[in-house]
Every structure is written in C-alpha cells, then in structure tokens.
Design a protein around this motif. Sequence first.
Motif, PDB file in Angstrom:
ATOM      1  N   ALA A   7       0.834  -1.201   0.000  1.00 32.34           N
ATOM      2  CA  ALA A   7       0.000   0.000   0.000  1.00 32.34           C
ATOM      3  C   ALA A   7       0.875   1.259   0.000  1.00 32.34           C
ATOM      4  O   ALA A   7       0.556   2.253  -0.662  1.00 32.34           O
ATOM      5  CB  ALA A   7      -0.922  -0.009   1.217  1.00 32.34           C
ATOM      6  N   ARG A   8       1.985   1.197   0.778  1.00 32.59           N
ATOM      7  CA  ARG A   8       2.895   2.345   0.784  1.00 32.59           C
ATOM      8  C   ARG A   8       3.500   2.567  -0.597  1.00 32.59           C
ATOM      9  O   ARG A   8       3.603   3.720  -1.074  1.00 32.59           O
ATOM     10  CB  ARG A   8       4.010   2.112   1.805  1.00 32.59           C
ATOM     11  CG  ARG A   8       3.553   2.281   3.253  1.00 32.59           C
ATOM     12  CD  ARG A   8       4.688   1.990   4.217  1.00 32.59           C
ATOM     13  NE  ARG A   8       4.252   2.172   5.589  1.00 32.59           N
ATOM     14  CZ  ARG A   8       5.027   1.890   6.654  1.00 32.59           C
ATOM     15  NH1 ARG A   8       6.259   1.397   6.457  1.00 32.59           N
ATOM     16  NH2 ARG A   8       4.570   2.107   7.869  1.00 32.59           N
ATOM     17  N   ALA A   9       3.911   1.424  -1.239  1.00 31.44           N
ATOM     18  CA  ALA A   9       4.483   1.553  -2.586  1.00 31.44           C
ATOM     19  C   ALA A   9       3.438   2.130  -3.549  1.00 31.44           C
ATOM     20  O   ALA A   9       3.742   3.026  -4.357  1.00 31.44           O
ATOM     21  CB  ALA A   9       4.976   0.193  -3.069  1.00 31.44           C
ATOM     22  N   GLU A  10       2.191   1.602  -3.448  1.00 38.06           N
ATOM     23  CA  GLU A  10       1.136   2.132  -4.326  1.00 38.06           C
ATOM     24  C   GLU A  10       0.853   3.595  -4.018  1.00 38.06           C
ATOM     25  O   GLU A  10       0.590   4.396  -4.927  1.00 38.06           O
ATOM     26  CB  GLU A  10      -0.127   1.287  -4.141  1.00 38.06           C
ATOM     27  CG  GLU A  10       0.024  -0.147  -4.668  1.00 38.06           C
ATOM     28  CD  GLU A  10      -1.218  -0.980  -4.380  1.00 38.06           C
ATOM     29  OE1 GLU A  10      -2.128  -0.457  -3.710  1.00 38.06           O
ATOM     30  OE2 GLU A  10      -1.267  -2.143  -4.833  1.00 38.06           O
ATOM     31  N   HIS A  11       0.912   3.926  -2.675  1.00 42.83           N
ATOM     32  CA  HIS A  11       0.675   5.314  -2.301  1.00 42.83           C
ATOM     33  C   HIS A  11       1.763   6.221  -2.872  1.00 42.83           C
ATOM     34  O   HIS A  11       1.459   7.325  -3.383  1.00 42.83           O
ATOM     35  CB  HIS A  11       0.641   5.413  -0.769  1.00 42.83           C
ATOM     36  CG  HIS A  11       0.467   6.819  -0.281  1.00 42.83           C
ATOM     37  ND1 HIS A  11      -0.717   7.517  -0.411  1.00 42.83           N
ATOM     38  CD2 HIS A  11       1.344   7.649   0.346  1.00 42.83           C
ATOM     39  CE1 HIS A  11      -0.571   8.721   0.103  1.00 42.83           C
ATOM     40  NE2 HIS A  11       0.667   8.832   0.584  1.00 42.83           N
TER      41      HIS A  11
ATOM     42  N   SER B  30       1.623  18.395 -14.914  1.00 45.17           N
ATOM     43  CA  SER B  30       0.946  18.509 -16.228  1.00 45.17           C
ATOM     44  C   SER B  30      -0.155  19.548 -16.168  1.00 45.17           C
ATOM     45  O   SER B  30      -0.342  20.330 -17.114  1.00 45.17           O
ATOM     46  CB  SER B  30       0.379  17.151 -16.629  1.00 45.17           C
ATOM     47  OG  SER B  30       1.403  16.174 -16.730  1.00 45.17           O
ATOM     48  N   ARG B  31      -0.863  19.559 -15.045  1.00 46.40           N
ATOM     49  CA  ARG B  31      -1.967  20.524 -14.907  1.00 46.40           C
ATOM     50  C   ARG B  31      -1.425  21.944 -14.889  1.00 46.40           C
ATOM     51  O   ARG B  31      -1.991  22.857 -15.532  1.00 46.40           O
ATOM     52  CB  ARG B  31      -2.731  20.227 -13.620  1.00 46.40           C
ATOM     53  CG  ARG B  31      -3.914  21.145 -13.379  1.00 46.40           C
ATOM     54  CD  ARG B  31      -4.725  20.663 -12.196  1.00 46.40           C
ATOM     55  NE  ARG B  31      -5.782  21.573 -11.866  1.00 46.40           N
ATOM     56  CZ  ARG B  31      -5.678  22.628 -11.048  1.00 46.40           C
ATOM     57  NH1 ARG B  31      -4.513  22.868 -10.459  1.00 46.40           N
ATOM     58  NH2 ARG B  31      -6.703  23.419 -10.818  1.00 46.40           N
ATOM     59  N   GLN B  32      -0.301  22.127 -14.134  1.00 45.26           N
ATOM     60  CA  GLN B  32       0.291  23.468 -14.108  1.00 45.26           C
ATOM     61  C   GLN B  32       0.748  23.880 -15.516  1.00 45.26           C
ATOM     62  O   GLN B  32       0.590  25.036 -15.940  1.00 45.26           O
ATOM     63  CB  GLN B  32       1.480  23.477 -13.124  1.00 45.26           C
ATOM     64  CG  GLN B  32       1.092  23.283 -11.664  1.00 45.26           C
ATOM     65  CD  GLN B  32       0.230  24.422 -11.150  1.00 45.26           C
ATOM     66  OE1 GLN B  32       0.355  25.588 -11.626  1.00 45.26           O
ATOM     67  NE2 GLN B  32      -0.665  24.113 -10.215  1.00 45.26           N
TER      68      GLN B  32
ATOM     69  N   ALA C 188       3.351  10.021  -6.812  1.00 43.03           N
ATOM     70  CA  ALA C 188       4.149  10.457  -7.962  1.00 43.03           C
ATOM     71  C   ALA C 188       3.251  10.801  -9.147  1.00 43.03           C
ATOM     72  O   ALA C 188       3.477  11.802  -9.853  1.00 43.03           O
ATOM     73  CB  ALA C 188       5.151   9.362  -8.337  1.00 43.03           C
ATOM     74  N   MET C 189       2.201   9.933  -9.353  1.00 42.41           N
ATOM     75  CA  MET C 189       1.271  10.216 -10.453  1.00 42.41           C
ATOM     76  C   MET C 189       0.552  11.526 -10.213  1.00 42.41           C
ATOM     77  O   MET C 189       0.381  12.345 -11.148  1.00 42.41           O
ATOM     78  CB  MET C 189       0.264   9.071 -10.576  1.00 42.41           C
ATOM     79  CG  MET C 189       0.870   7.760 -11.065  1.00 42.41           C
ATOM     80  SD  MET C 189      -0.343   6.429 -11.059  1.00 42.41           S
ATOM     81  CE  MET C 189      -1.556   7.085 -12.205  1.00 42.41           C
ATOM     82  N   VAL C 190       0.114  11.721  -8.953  1.00 45.25           N
ATOM     83  CA  VAL C 190      -0.579  12.993  -8.655  1.00 45.25           C
ATOM     84  C   VAL C 190       0.350  14.173  -8.881  1.00 45.25           C
ATOM     85  O   VAL C 190      -0.052  15.224  -9.411  1.00 45.25           O
ATOM     86  CB  VAL C 190      -1.119  12.953  -7.209  1.00 45.25           C
ATOM     87  CG1 VAL C 190      -1.620  14.343  -6.793  1.00 45.25           C
ATOM     88  CG2 VAL C 190      -2.232  11.925  -7.103  1.00 45.25           C
ATOM     89  N   LYS C 191       1.632  13.973  -8.441  1.00 47.33           N
ATOM     90  CA  LYS C 191       2.602  15.046  -8.620  1.00 47.33           C
ATOM     91  C   LYS C 191       2.811  15.335 -10.097  1.00 47.33           C
ATOM     92  O   LYS C 191       2.857  16.510 -10.524  1.00 47.33           O
ATOM     93  CB  LYS C 191       3.920  14.640  -7.962  1.00 47.33           C
ATOM     94  CG  LYS C 191       4.929  15.750  -7.924  1.00 47.33           C
ATOM     95  CD  LYS C 191       6.167  15.318  -7.138  1.00 47.33           C
ATOM     96  CE  LYS C 191       7.170  16.457  -7.068  1.00 47.33           C
ATOM     97  NZ  LYS C 191       8.383  16.051  -6.308  1.00 47.33           N
ATOM     98  N   ASN C 192       2.944  14.226 -10.896  1.00 49.07           N
ATOM     99  CA  ASN C 192       3.095  14.406 -12.334  1.00 49.07           C
ATOM    100  C   ASN C 192       1.876  15.082 -12.938  1.00 49.07           C
ATOM    101  O   ASN C 192       1.986  15.946 -13.808  1.00 49.07           O
ATOM    102  CB  ASN C 192       3.348  13.064 -13.019  1.00 49.07           C
ATOM    103  CG  ASN C 192       4.696  12.472 -12.633  1.00 49.07           C
ATOM    104  OD1 ASN C 192       5.622  13.223 -12.338  1.00 49.07           O
ATOM    105  ND2 ASN C 192       4.797  11.147 -12.680  1.00 49.07           N
TER     106      ASN C 192
END
Length: 339
Positions: free
Chosen positions: A275-279, A292-294, A284-288
């Motif tokens: 779960a930590r790895a997925e988190h 991308s959103r910025q 990282a995906m959210v950060k990416n």
Amino acid sequence: MRVGADGMLLAVNDAALSLLGAETLAQVLDTVIIERLLPEHHELWRDFIARVFSDGSASLDCDMVDRSGVVRSVRLQGNAITDHPDGVRSMILGARDLSATRRLELALQDQEVTGKATEQLRSELADALAAREAATAAAEESQRAAEALRGELERALSAQGQMSDGIVQRDHDRRQIEAALKRRDEESQFLQAAIERYEAEHQRLEAEVDRAIGDGRRAQVELEQSQATIAQAQKEVGQAHDELALARAEREKAQSDREQLRAELAQLRTELEQARAEHEEFSAMVKNRDVSRQKMLAEHATARMQAEQALADAAARHERLAKQVEILAREFAPAQRSE
C-alpha cells in the motif's frame, strides 16, 4: 490460577476461589498471594518464584490462610508462562489442599499409638489375671491347709479327754496349731487383700481397655472421615488436573492464535508495504498530474492571452474598418446627391 511474577493474582477459577475463602473474583483479583501465606513462609515463596522462572516449574509446601482465617496446608505447583499475549511475565499456579492428608496422617499416628497402648494394657491385664489366678490358687491351698489344721485340732481336742498323760504336750501342740492357724489366717487375709488389689487393678485395666477401645472406635470413625476427605481431595486433585489440562490446552490454543496473529501481522505488513508503494506511486502520479496541470494551465493562460490579443487586434481592425466604411459612406453620399 494465573499469578504474576510479583505475586499478583491475574486469573482465578472457582476451585481457587474456594481455597482462598472468597465468593467473587473482585475479592481476590489484583491482590498479592503472599498476603495469604504465613509470615514464616514468605521467604520460601520468594525462593519458589525464583525457581519457577529459572527452571520453568517448581513446587512448594506451605500454610495458607483464607479470608475467613482458616489455615490450610497446601502444595503449590508453578509453571512459568513467558509468552502470554498480554506480555505480562506470569505463571500457572496449581494449589492442592493437604489438610485432609495431614489430618489422616495424624489420625493414623494416633491410632497406632492407641493400638500400642491397647496391646500394652491387654498384656498387663493378662499378667494381672494370671497373678489373680495364682493368688486365688494360693488362697485355696491356704484354706485347705487351715481346714486340715482345724480337723487335726478337733481330733486332738477329742483325744485330749482320753489322753491325760499327754495333756501338756497337747496344749503345747494346740498353741502351735493355733499360732499356725493364726499365721494361715493372716496369710489368707494378705492373699485376700492382694486379690482385692488385683481385682481393683483388673477393673482399672478393663476401664482403660474400654477407653482404648472407645478411642480406637473414634479413631476408626475419624479414619473413615479422613478416607472420605481423601476421596474428596483426590476428586479435587482430578479436577485440578483437568483444569491444568484445560489451561495447557488454552495455552496451546493461545500460542496457535499467536502464531496465526503473527502470520496475519506479517501479511498485513506486506500489504502495508504494498500500500505504501502504491501510495508513493499514486503520489508520484498525482505530482506528475499536478505538473501537467500546471503546464496545461500555463499553456491555457498563454493561449488565452494570445486569444485576447487576437480579439483586441480584431476589434482594432474592426474599428478601423468601421471608420473607413464611415469615411467611404460620407464620401459616397455627396456623389449620389450630385447625380
């Protein structure tokens, strides 16, 4: 019952409640068992606890006082528990009431002493009866001798009237015979007194024998009661063994549950790591996506600015065209009027 390394009572069953003289768990739980031991056995208890946790198990014979003040001789058997789920260092403590066994031993000793005293009294009684029979035979012999002397005296007196020449000698013989009879009477009285003393001693011995028989019967009754107590104690021992087996089974089950919990905990740790790895991957995906959103927002702002600039330019061109149209319209209007 379960007892902590500091002597604190952590768990108590019904048999232990009865032994401690309590009616409810609240009366004994979280109390120290050393308070129920005689003061001279406190040091033995400390040594017992040290042996239990150093050797794994130990036993102790001591005297325990229950809540009502009754003193019982008990045998304690301790088995160390080092891996209890609650983490408290403790032991399983079994207690066996030895009071009935001690009473039986004392009763058997009293019965043995009473039996020896009875045998001695019977021996003395037999000796007294033999002496009484010997004294009675001696008295009968003395009585027969006295009767014989009396017969001789009577014959001598009857012959006295016929024999005048030997009257002095006969008087002397008569005096001797009377003295002998007197001695026989004294001996007979002495023997009679001895017989009376032997009879009194015989009665005393018979009374002691009766008392000894009564004591033996009472000892027999106490022995039967002690045997019943032993049977009850054996039954309680059987129950204690059953409880110990149940406690061992519960301990094994607890160990099995603990192993299962350890396995589940390991699985949960694995799932937690996943779960930590997925988190982290999601972070990282959210950060990416934020990047991308910025970037998209920046591009949208740039496009918007370009569009606004294009609109402004178009508006300026439209205004210029409108002015030009207006100028052409003004110029075209006089030409039409002149035609």
